[in-house]
Scaffold this active site. Structure first.
Site, PDB file in Angstrom:
ATOM      1  N   HIS A   1      50.641   2.444 -65.550  1.00 47.50           N
ATOM      2  CA  HIS A   1      50.848   3.893 -65.523  1.00 47.50           C
ATOM      3  C   HIS A   1      51.517   4.330 -64.219  1.00 47.50           C
ATOM      4  O   HIS A   1      52.474   5.106 -64.228  1.00 47.50           O
ATOM      5  CB  HIS A   1      49.487   4.588 -65.680  1.00 47.50           C
ATOM      6  CG  HIS A   1      49.516   6.067 -65.455  1.00 47.50           C
ATOM      7  ND1 HIS A   1      49.570   6.984 -66.485  1.00 47.50           N
ATOM      8  CD2 HIS A   1      49.490   6.799 -64.306  1.00 47.50           C
ATOM      9  CE1 HIS A   1      49.581   8.201 -65.998  1.00 47.50           C
ATOM     10  NE2 HIS A   1      49.526   8.123 -64.668  1.00 47.50           N
ATOM     11  N   GLU A   2      51.022   3.814 -63.103  1.00 48.05           N
ATOM     12  CA  GLU A   2      51.580   4.221 -61.806  1.00 48.05           C
ATOM     13  C   GLU A   2      53.012   3.722 -61.626  1.00 48.05           C
ATOM     14  O   GLU A   2      53.866   4.446 -61.108  1.00 48.05           O
ATOM     15  CB  GLU A   2      50.684   3.721 -60.681  1.00 48.05           C
ATOM     16  CG  GLU A   2      49.290   4.326 -60.667  1.00 48.05           C
ATOM     17  CD  GLU A   2      49.295   5.843 -60.701  1.00 48.05           C
ATOM     18  OE1 GLU A   2      50.237   6.461 -60.158  1.00 48.05           O
ATOM     19  OE2 GLU A   2      48.369   6.424 -61.280  1.00 48.05           O
TER      20      GLU A   2
ATOM     21  N   HIS B   1      55.519   5.900 -63.326  1.00 46.60           N
ATOM     22  CA  HIS B   1      55.951   7.090 -62.583  1.00 46.60           C
ATOM     23  C   HIS B   1      57.207   6.784 -61.769  1.00 46.60           C
ATOM     24  O   HIS B   1      58.085   7.637 -61.618  1.00 46.60           O
ATOM     25  CB  HIS B   1      54.835   7.546 -61.632  1.00 46.60           C
ATOM     26  CG  HIS B   1      53.790   8.394 -62.279  1.00 46.60           C
ATOM     27  ND1 HIS B   1      54.075   9.571 -62.930  1.00 46.60           N
ATOM     28  CD2 HIS B   1      52.436   8.237 -62.359  1.00 46.60           C
ATOM     29  CE1 HIS B   1      52.954  10.116 -63.387  1.00 46.60           C
ATOM     30  NE2 HIS B   1      51.949   9.312 -63.058  1.00 46.60           N
TER      31      HIS B   1
ATOM     32  N   GLU C   1      52.694  12.885 -66.820  1.00 46.84           N
ATOM     33  CA  GLU C   1      51.517  12.033 -66.954  1.00 46.84           C
ATOM     34  C   GLU C   1      51.462  11.383 -68.333  1.00 46.84           C
ATOM     35  O   GLU C   1      51.158  10.191 -68.466  1.00 46.84           O
ATOM     36  CB  GLU C   1      50.241  12.843 -66.700  1.00 46.84           C
ATOM     37  CG  GLU C   1      50.091  13.340 -65.282  1.00 46.84           C
ATOM     38  CD  GLU C   1      50.019  12.212 -64.269  1.00 46.84           C
ATOM     39  OE1 GLU C   1      49.614  11.101 -64.637  1.00 46.84           O
ATOM     40  OE2 GLU C   1      50.379  12.453 -63.112  1.00 46.84           O
TER      41      GLU C   1
END
Length: 268
Positions: free
Chosen positions: A127-128, A131, A190
């Site tokens: 997920h990070e 980004h 997100e």
């Protein structure tokens, strides 16, 4: 006065058209900030964090987190596969993690209290990293510049943190451009990072179904949760529903990865 307003509008429209790009999920983005500038700021901020926040010395923790992070990074395509990714594990109780432009990954040891295994940590790290690959920091910085929001570089960079990072809803409100501009867009980032990150973990050989259990753990660990419309992150229930909806796509990727020998054995 009218002609002046018209000129400003035309210039604004030209900037928007020139800066329009597409995210990994097909979402239109307005980006005109320099990637190199944000990467330089990231390197400086990351160095400052490493110098001021204690790093874990637990060898088992270091090996576990590095194993998961390396497995996810190896799934990336150029130019991100060409980065010299750097990992720092901070000895902090905060349930958080982040990634910065230029290939910087930060994990707080508190996140390990809610990640039960390698698959759940891979969901966090995927997920990070998403980004970064989706250029969310650049997008946020570009939007801040456009709307006149005074957001410090470090807050912009860390704003993609797994639990909200440095850029909070309160800061967005105080900056004067919250609902309708900053918060809905941030929630979109997100959700996009969830989708892209799920693909990364699946391609690395981590079970994407574990992301649901992770968010159940996160939900249980959160005593005070703001209403979704006031949060920069989707609610846990919304997040879980969207993750489950992606299984039709990500489970075949996971099975293919396993067939191709991608079977991480990262021991917590």
């Amino acid at each position: 006065m009218r002609s002046s307003k018209l000129l400003i509008s035309l210039v604004f429209a030209a900037v928007v058209v020139a800066a329009c790009s597409t995210s990994p999920t097909g979402r239109k983005q307005m980006i005109w900030k320099s990637d190199a500038e944000l990467e330089a700021q990231s390197a400086q901020a990351f160095g400052q964090m490493r110098a001021s926040v204690p790093l874990t010395t637990n060898r088992r923790t270091i090996d576990f987190v590095a194993c998961v992070a390396q497995s996810v990074v190896e799934t990336l395509d150029p130019p991100y596969s060409d980065f010299e990714w750097e990992l720092a594990i901070f000895e902090q109780k905060d349930i958080n993690a982040f990634a910065m432009p230029g290939g910087k990954i930060g994990v707080f040891t508190g996140i390990l209290d809610v990640t039960e295994n390698q698959h759940q940590l891979a969901a966090v790290i995927g997920h990070e990293i998403a980004h970064v690959t989706a250029r969310h920091s650049n997008e946020r910085a570009s939007r801040a510049s456009l709307t006149g929001i005074g957001i410090e570089a470090l807050a912009v960079i860390l704003g993609g943190g797994y639990t909200g990072g440095a850029y909070t809803a309160q800061q967005a409100l105080s900056a004067g451009a919250a609902f309708g501009i900053s918060l809905p867009h941030t929630r979109g980032q997100e959700s996009e990072a969830d989708i892209v990150g799920l693909e990364y973990m699946a391609r690395a050989g981590f079970d994407p179904r574990e992301a649901v259990k992770l968010w159940q753990n996160m939900d249980a660990a959160s005593d005070k949760k703001p209403p979704e419309f006031m949060s920069t992150h989707p609610s846990s229930s919304t997040r879980i529903e969207k993750l489950v909806a992606e299984w039709q796509k990500t489970l075949p990727l996971y099975n293919e990865a396993k067939e191709n020998g991608h079977d991480p054995q990262c021991v917590k």
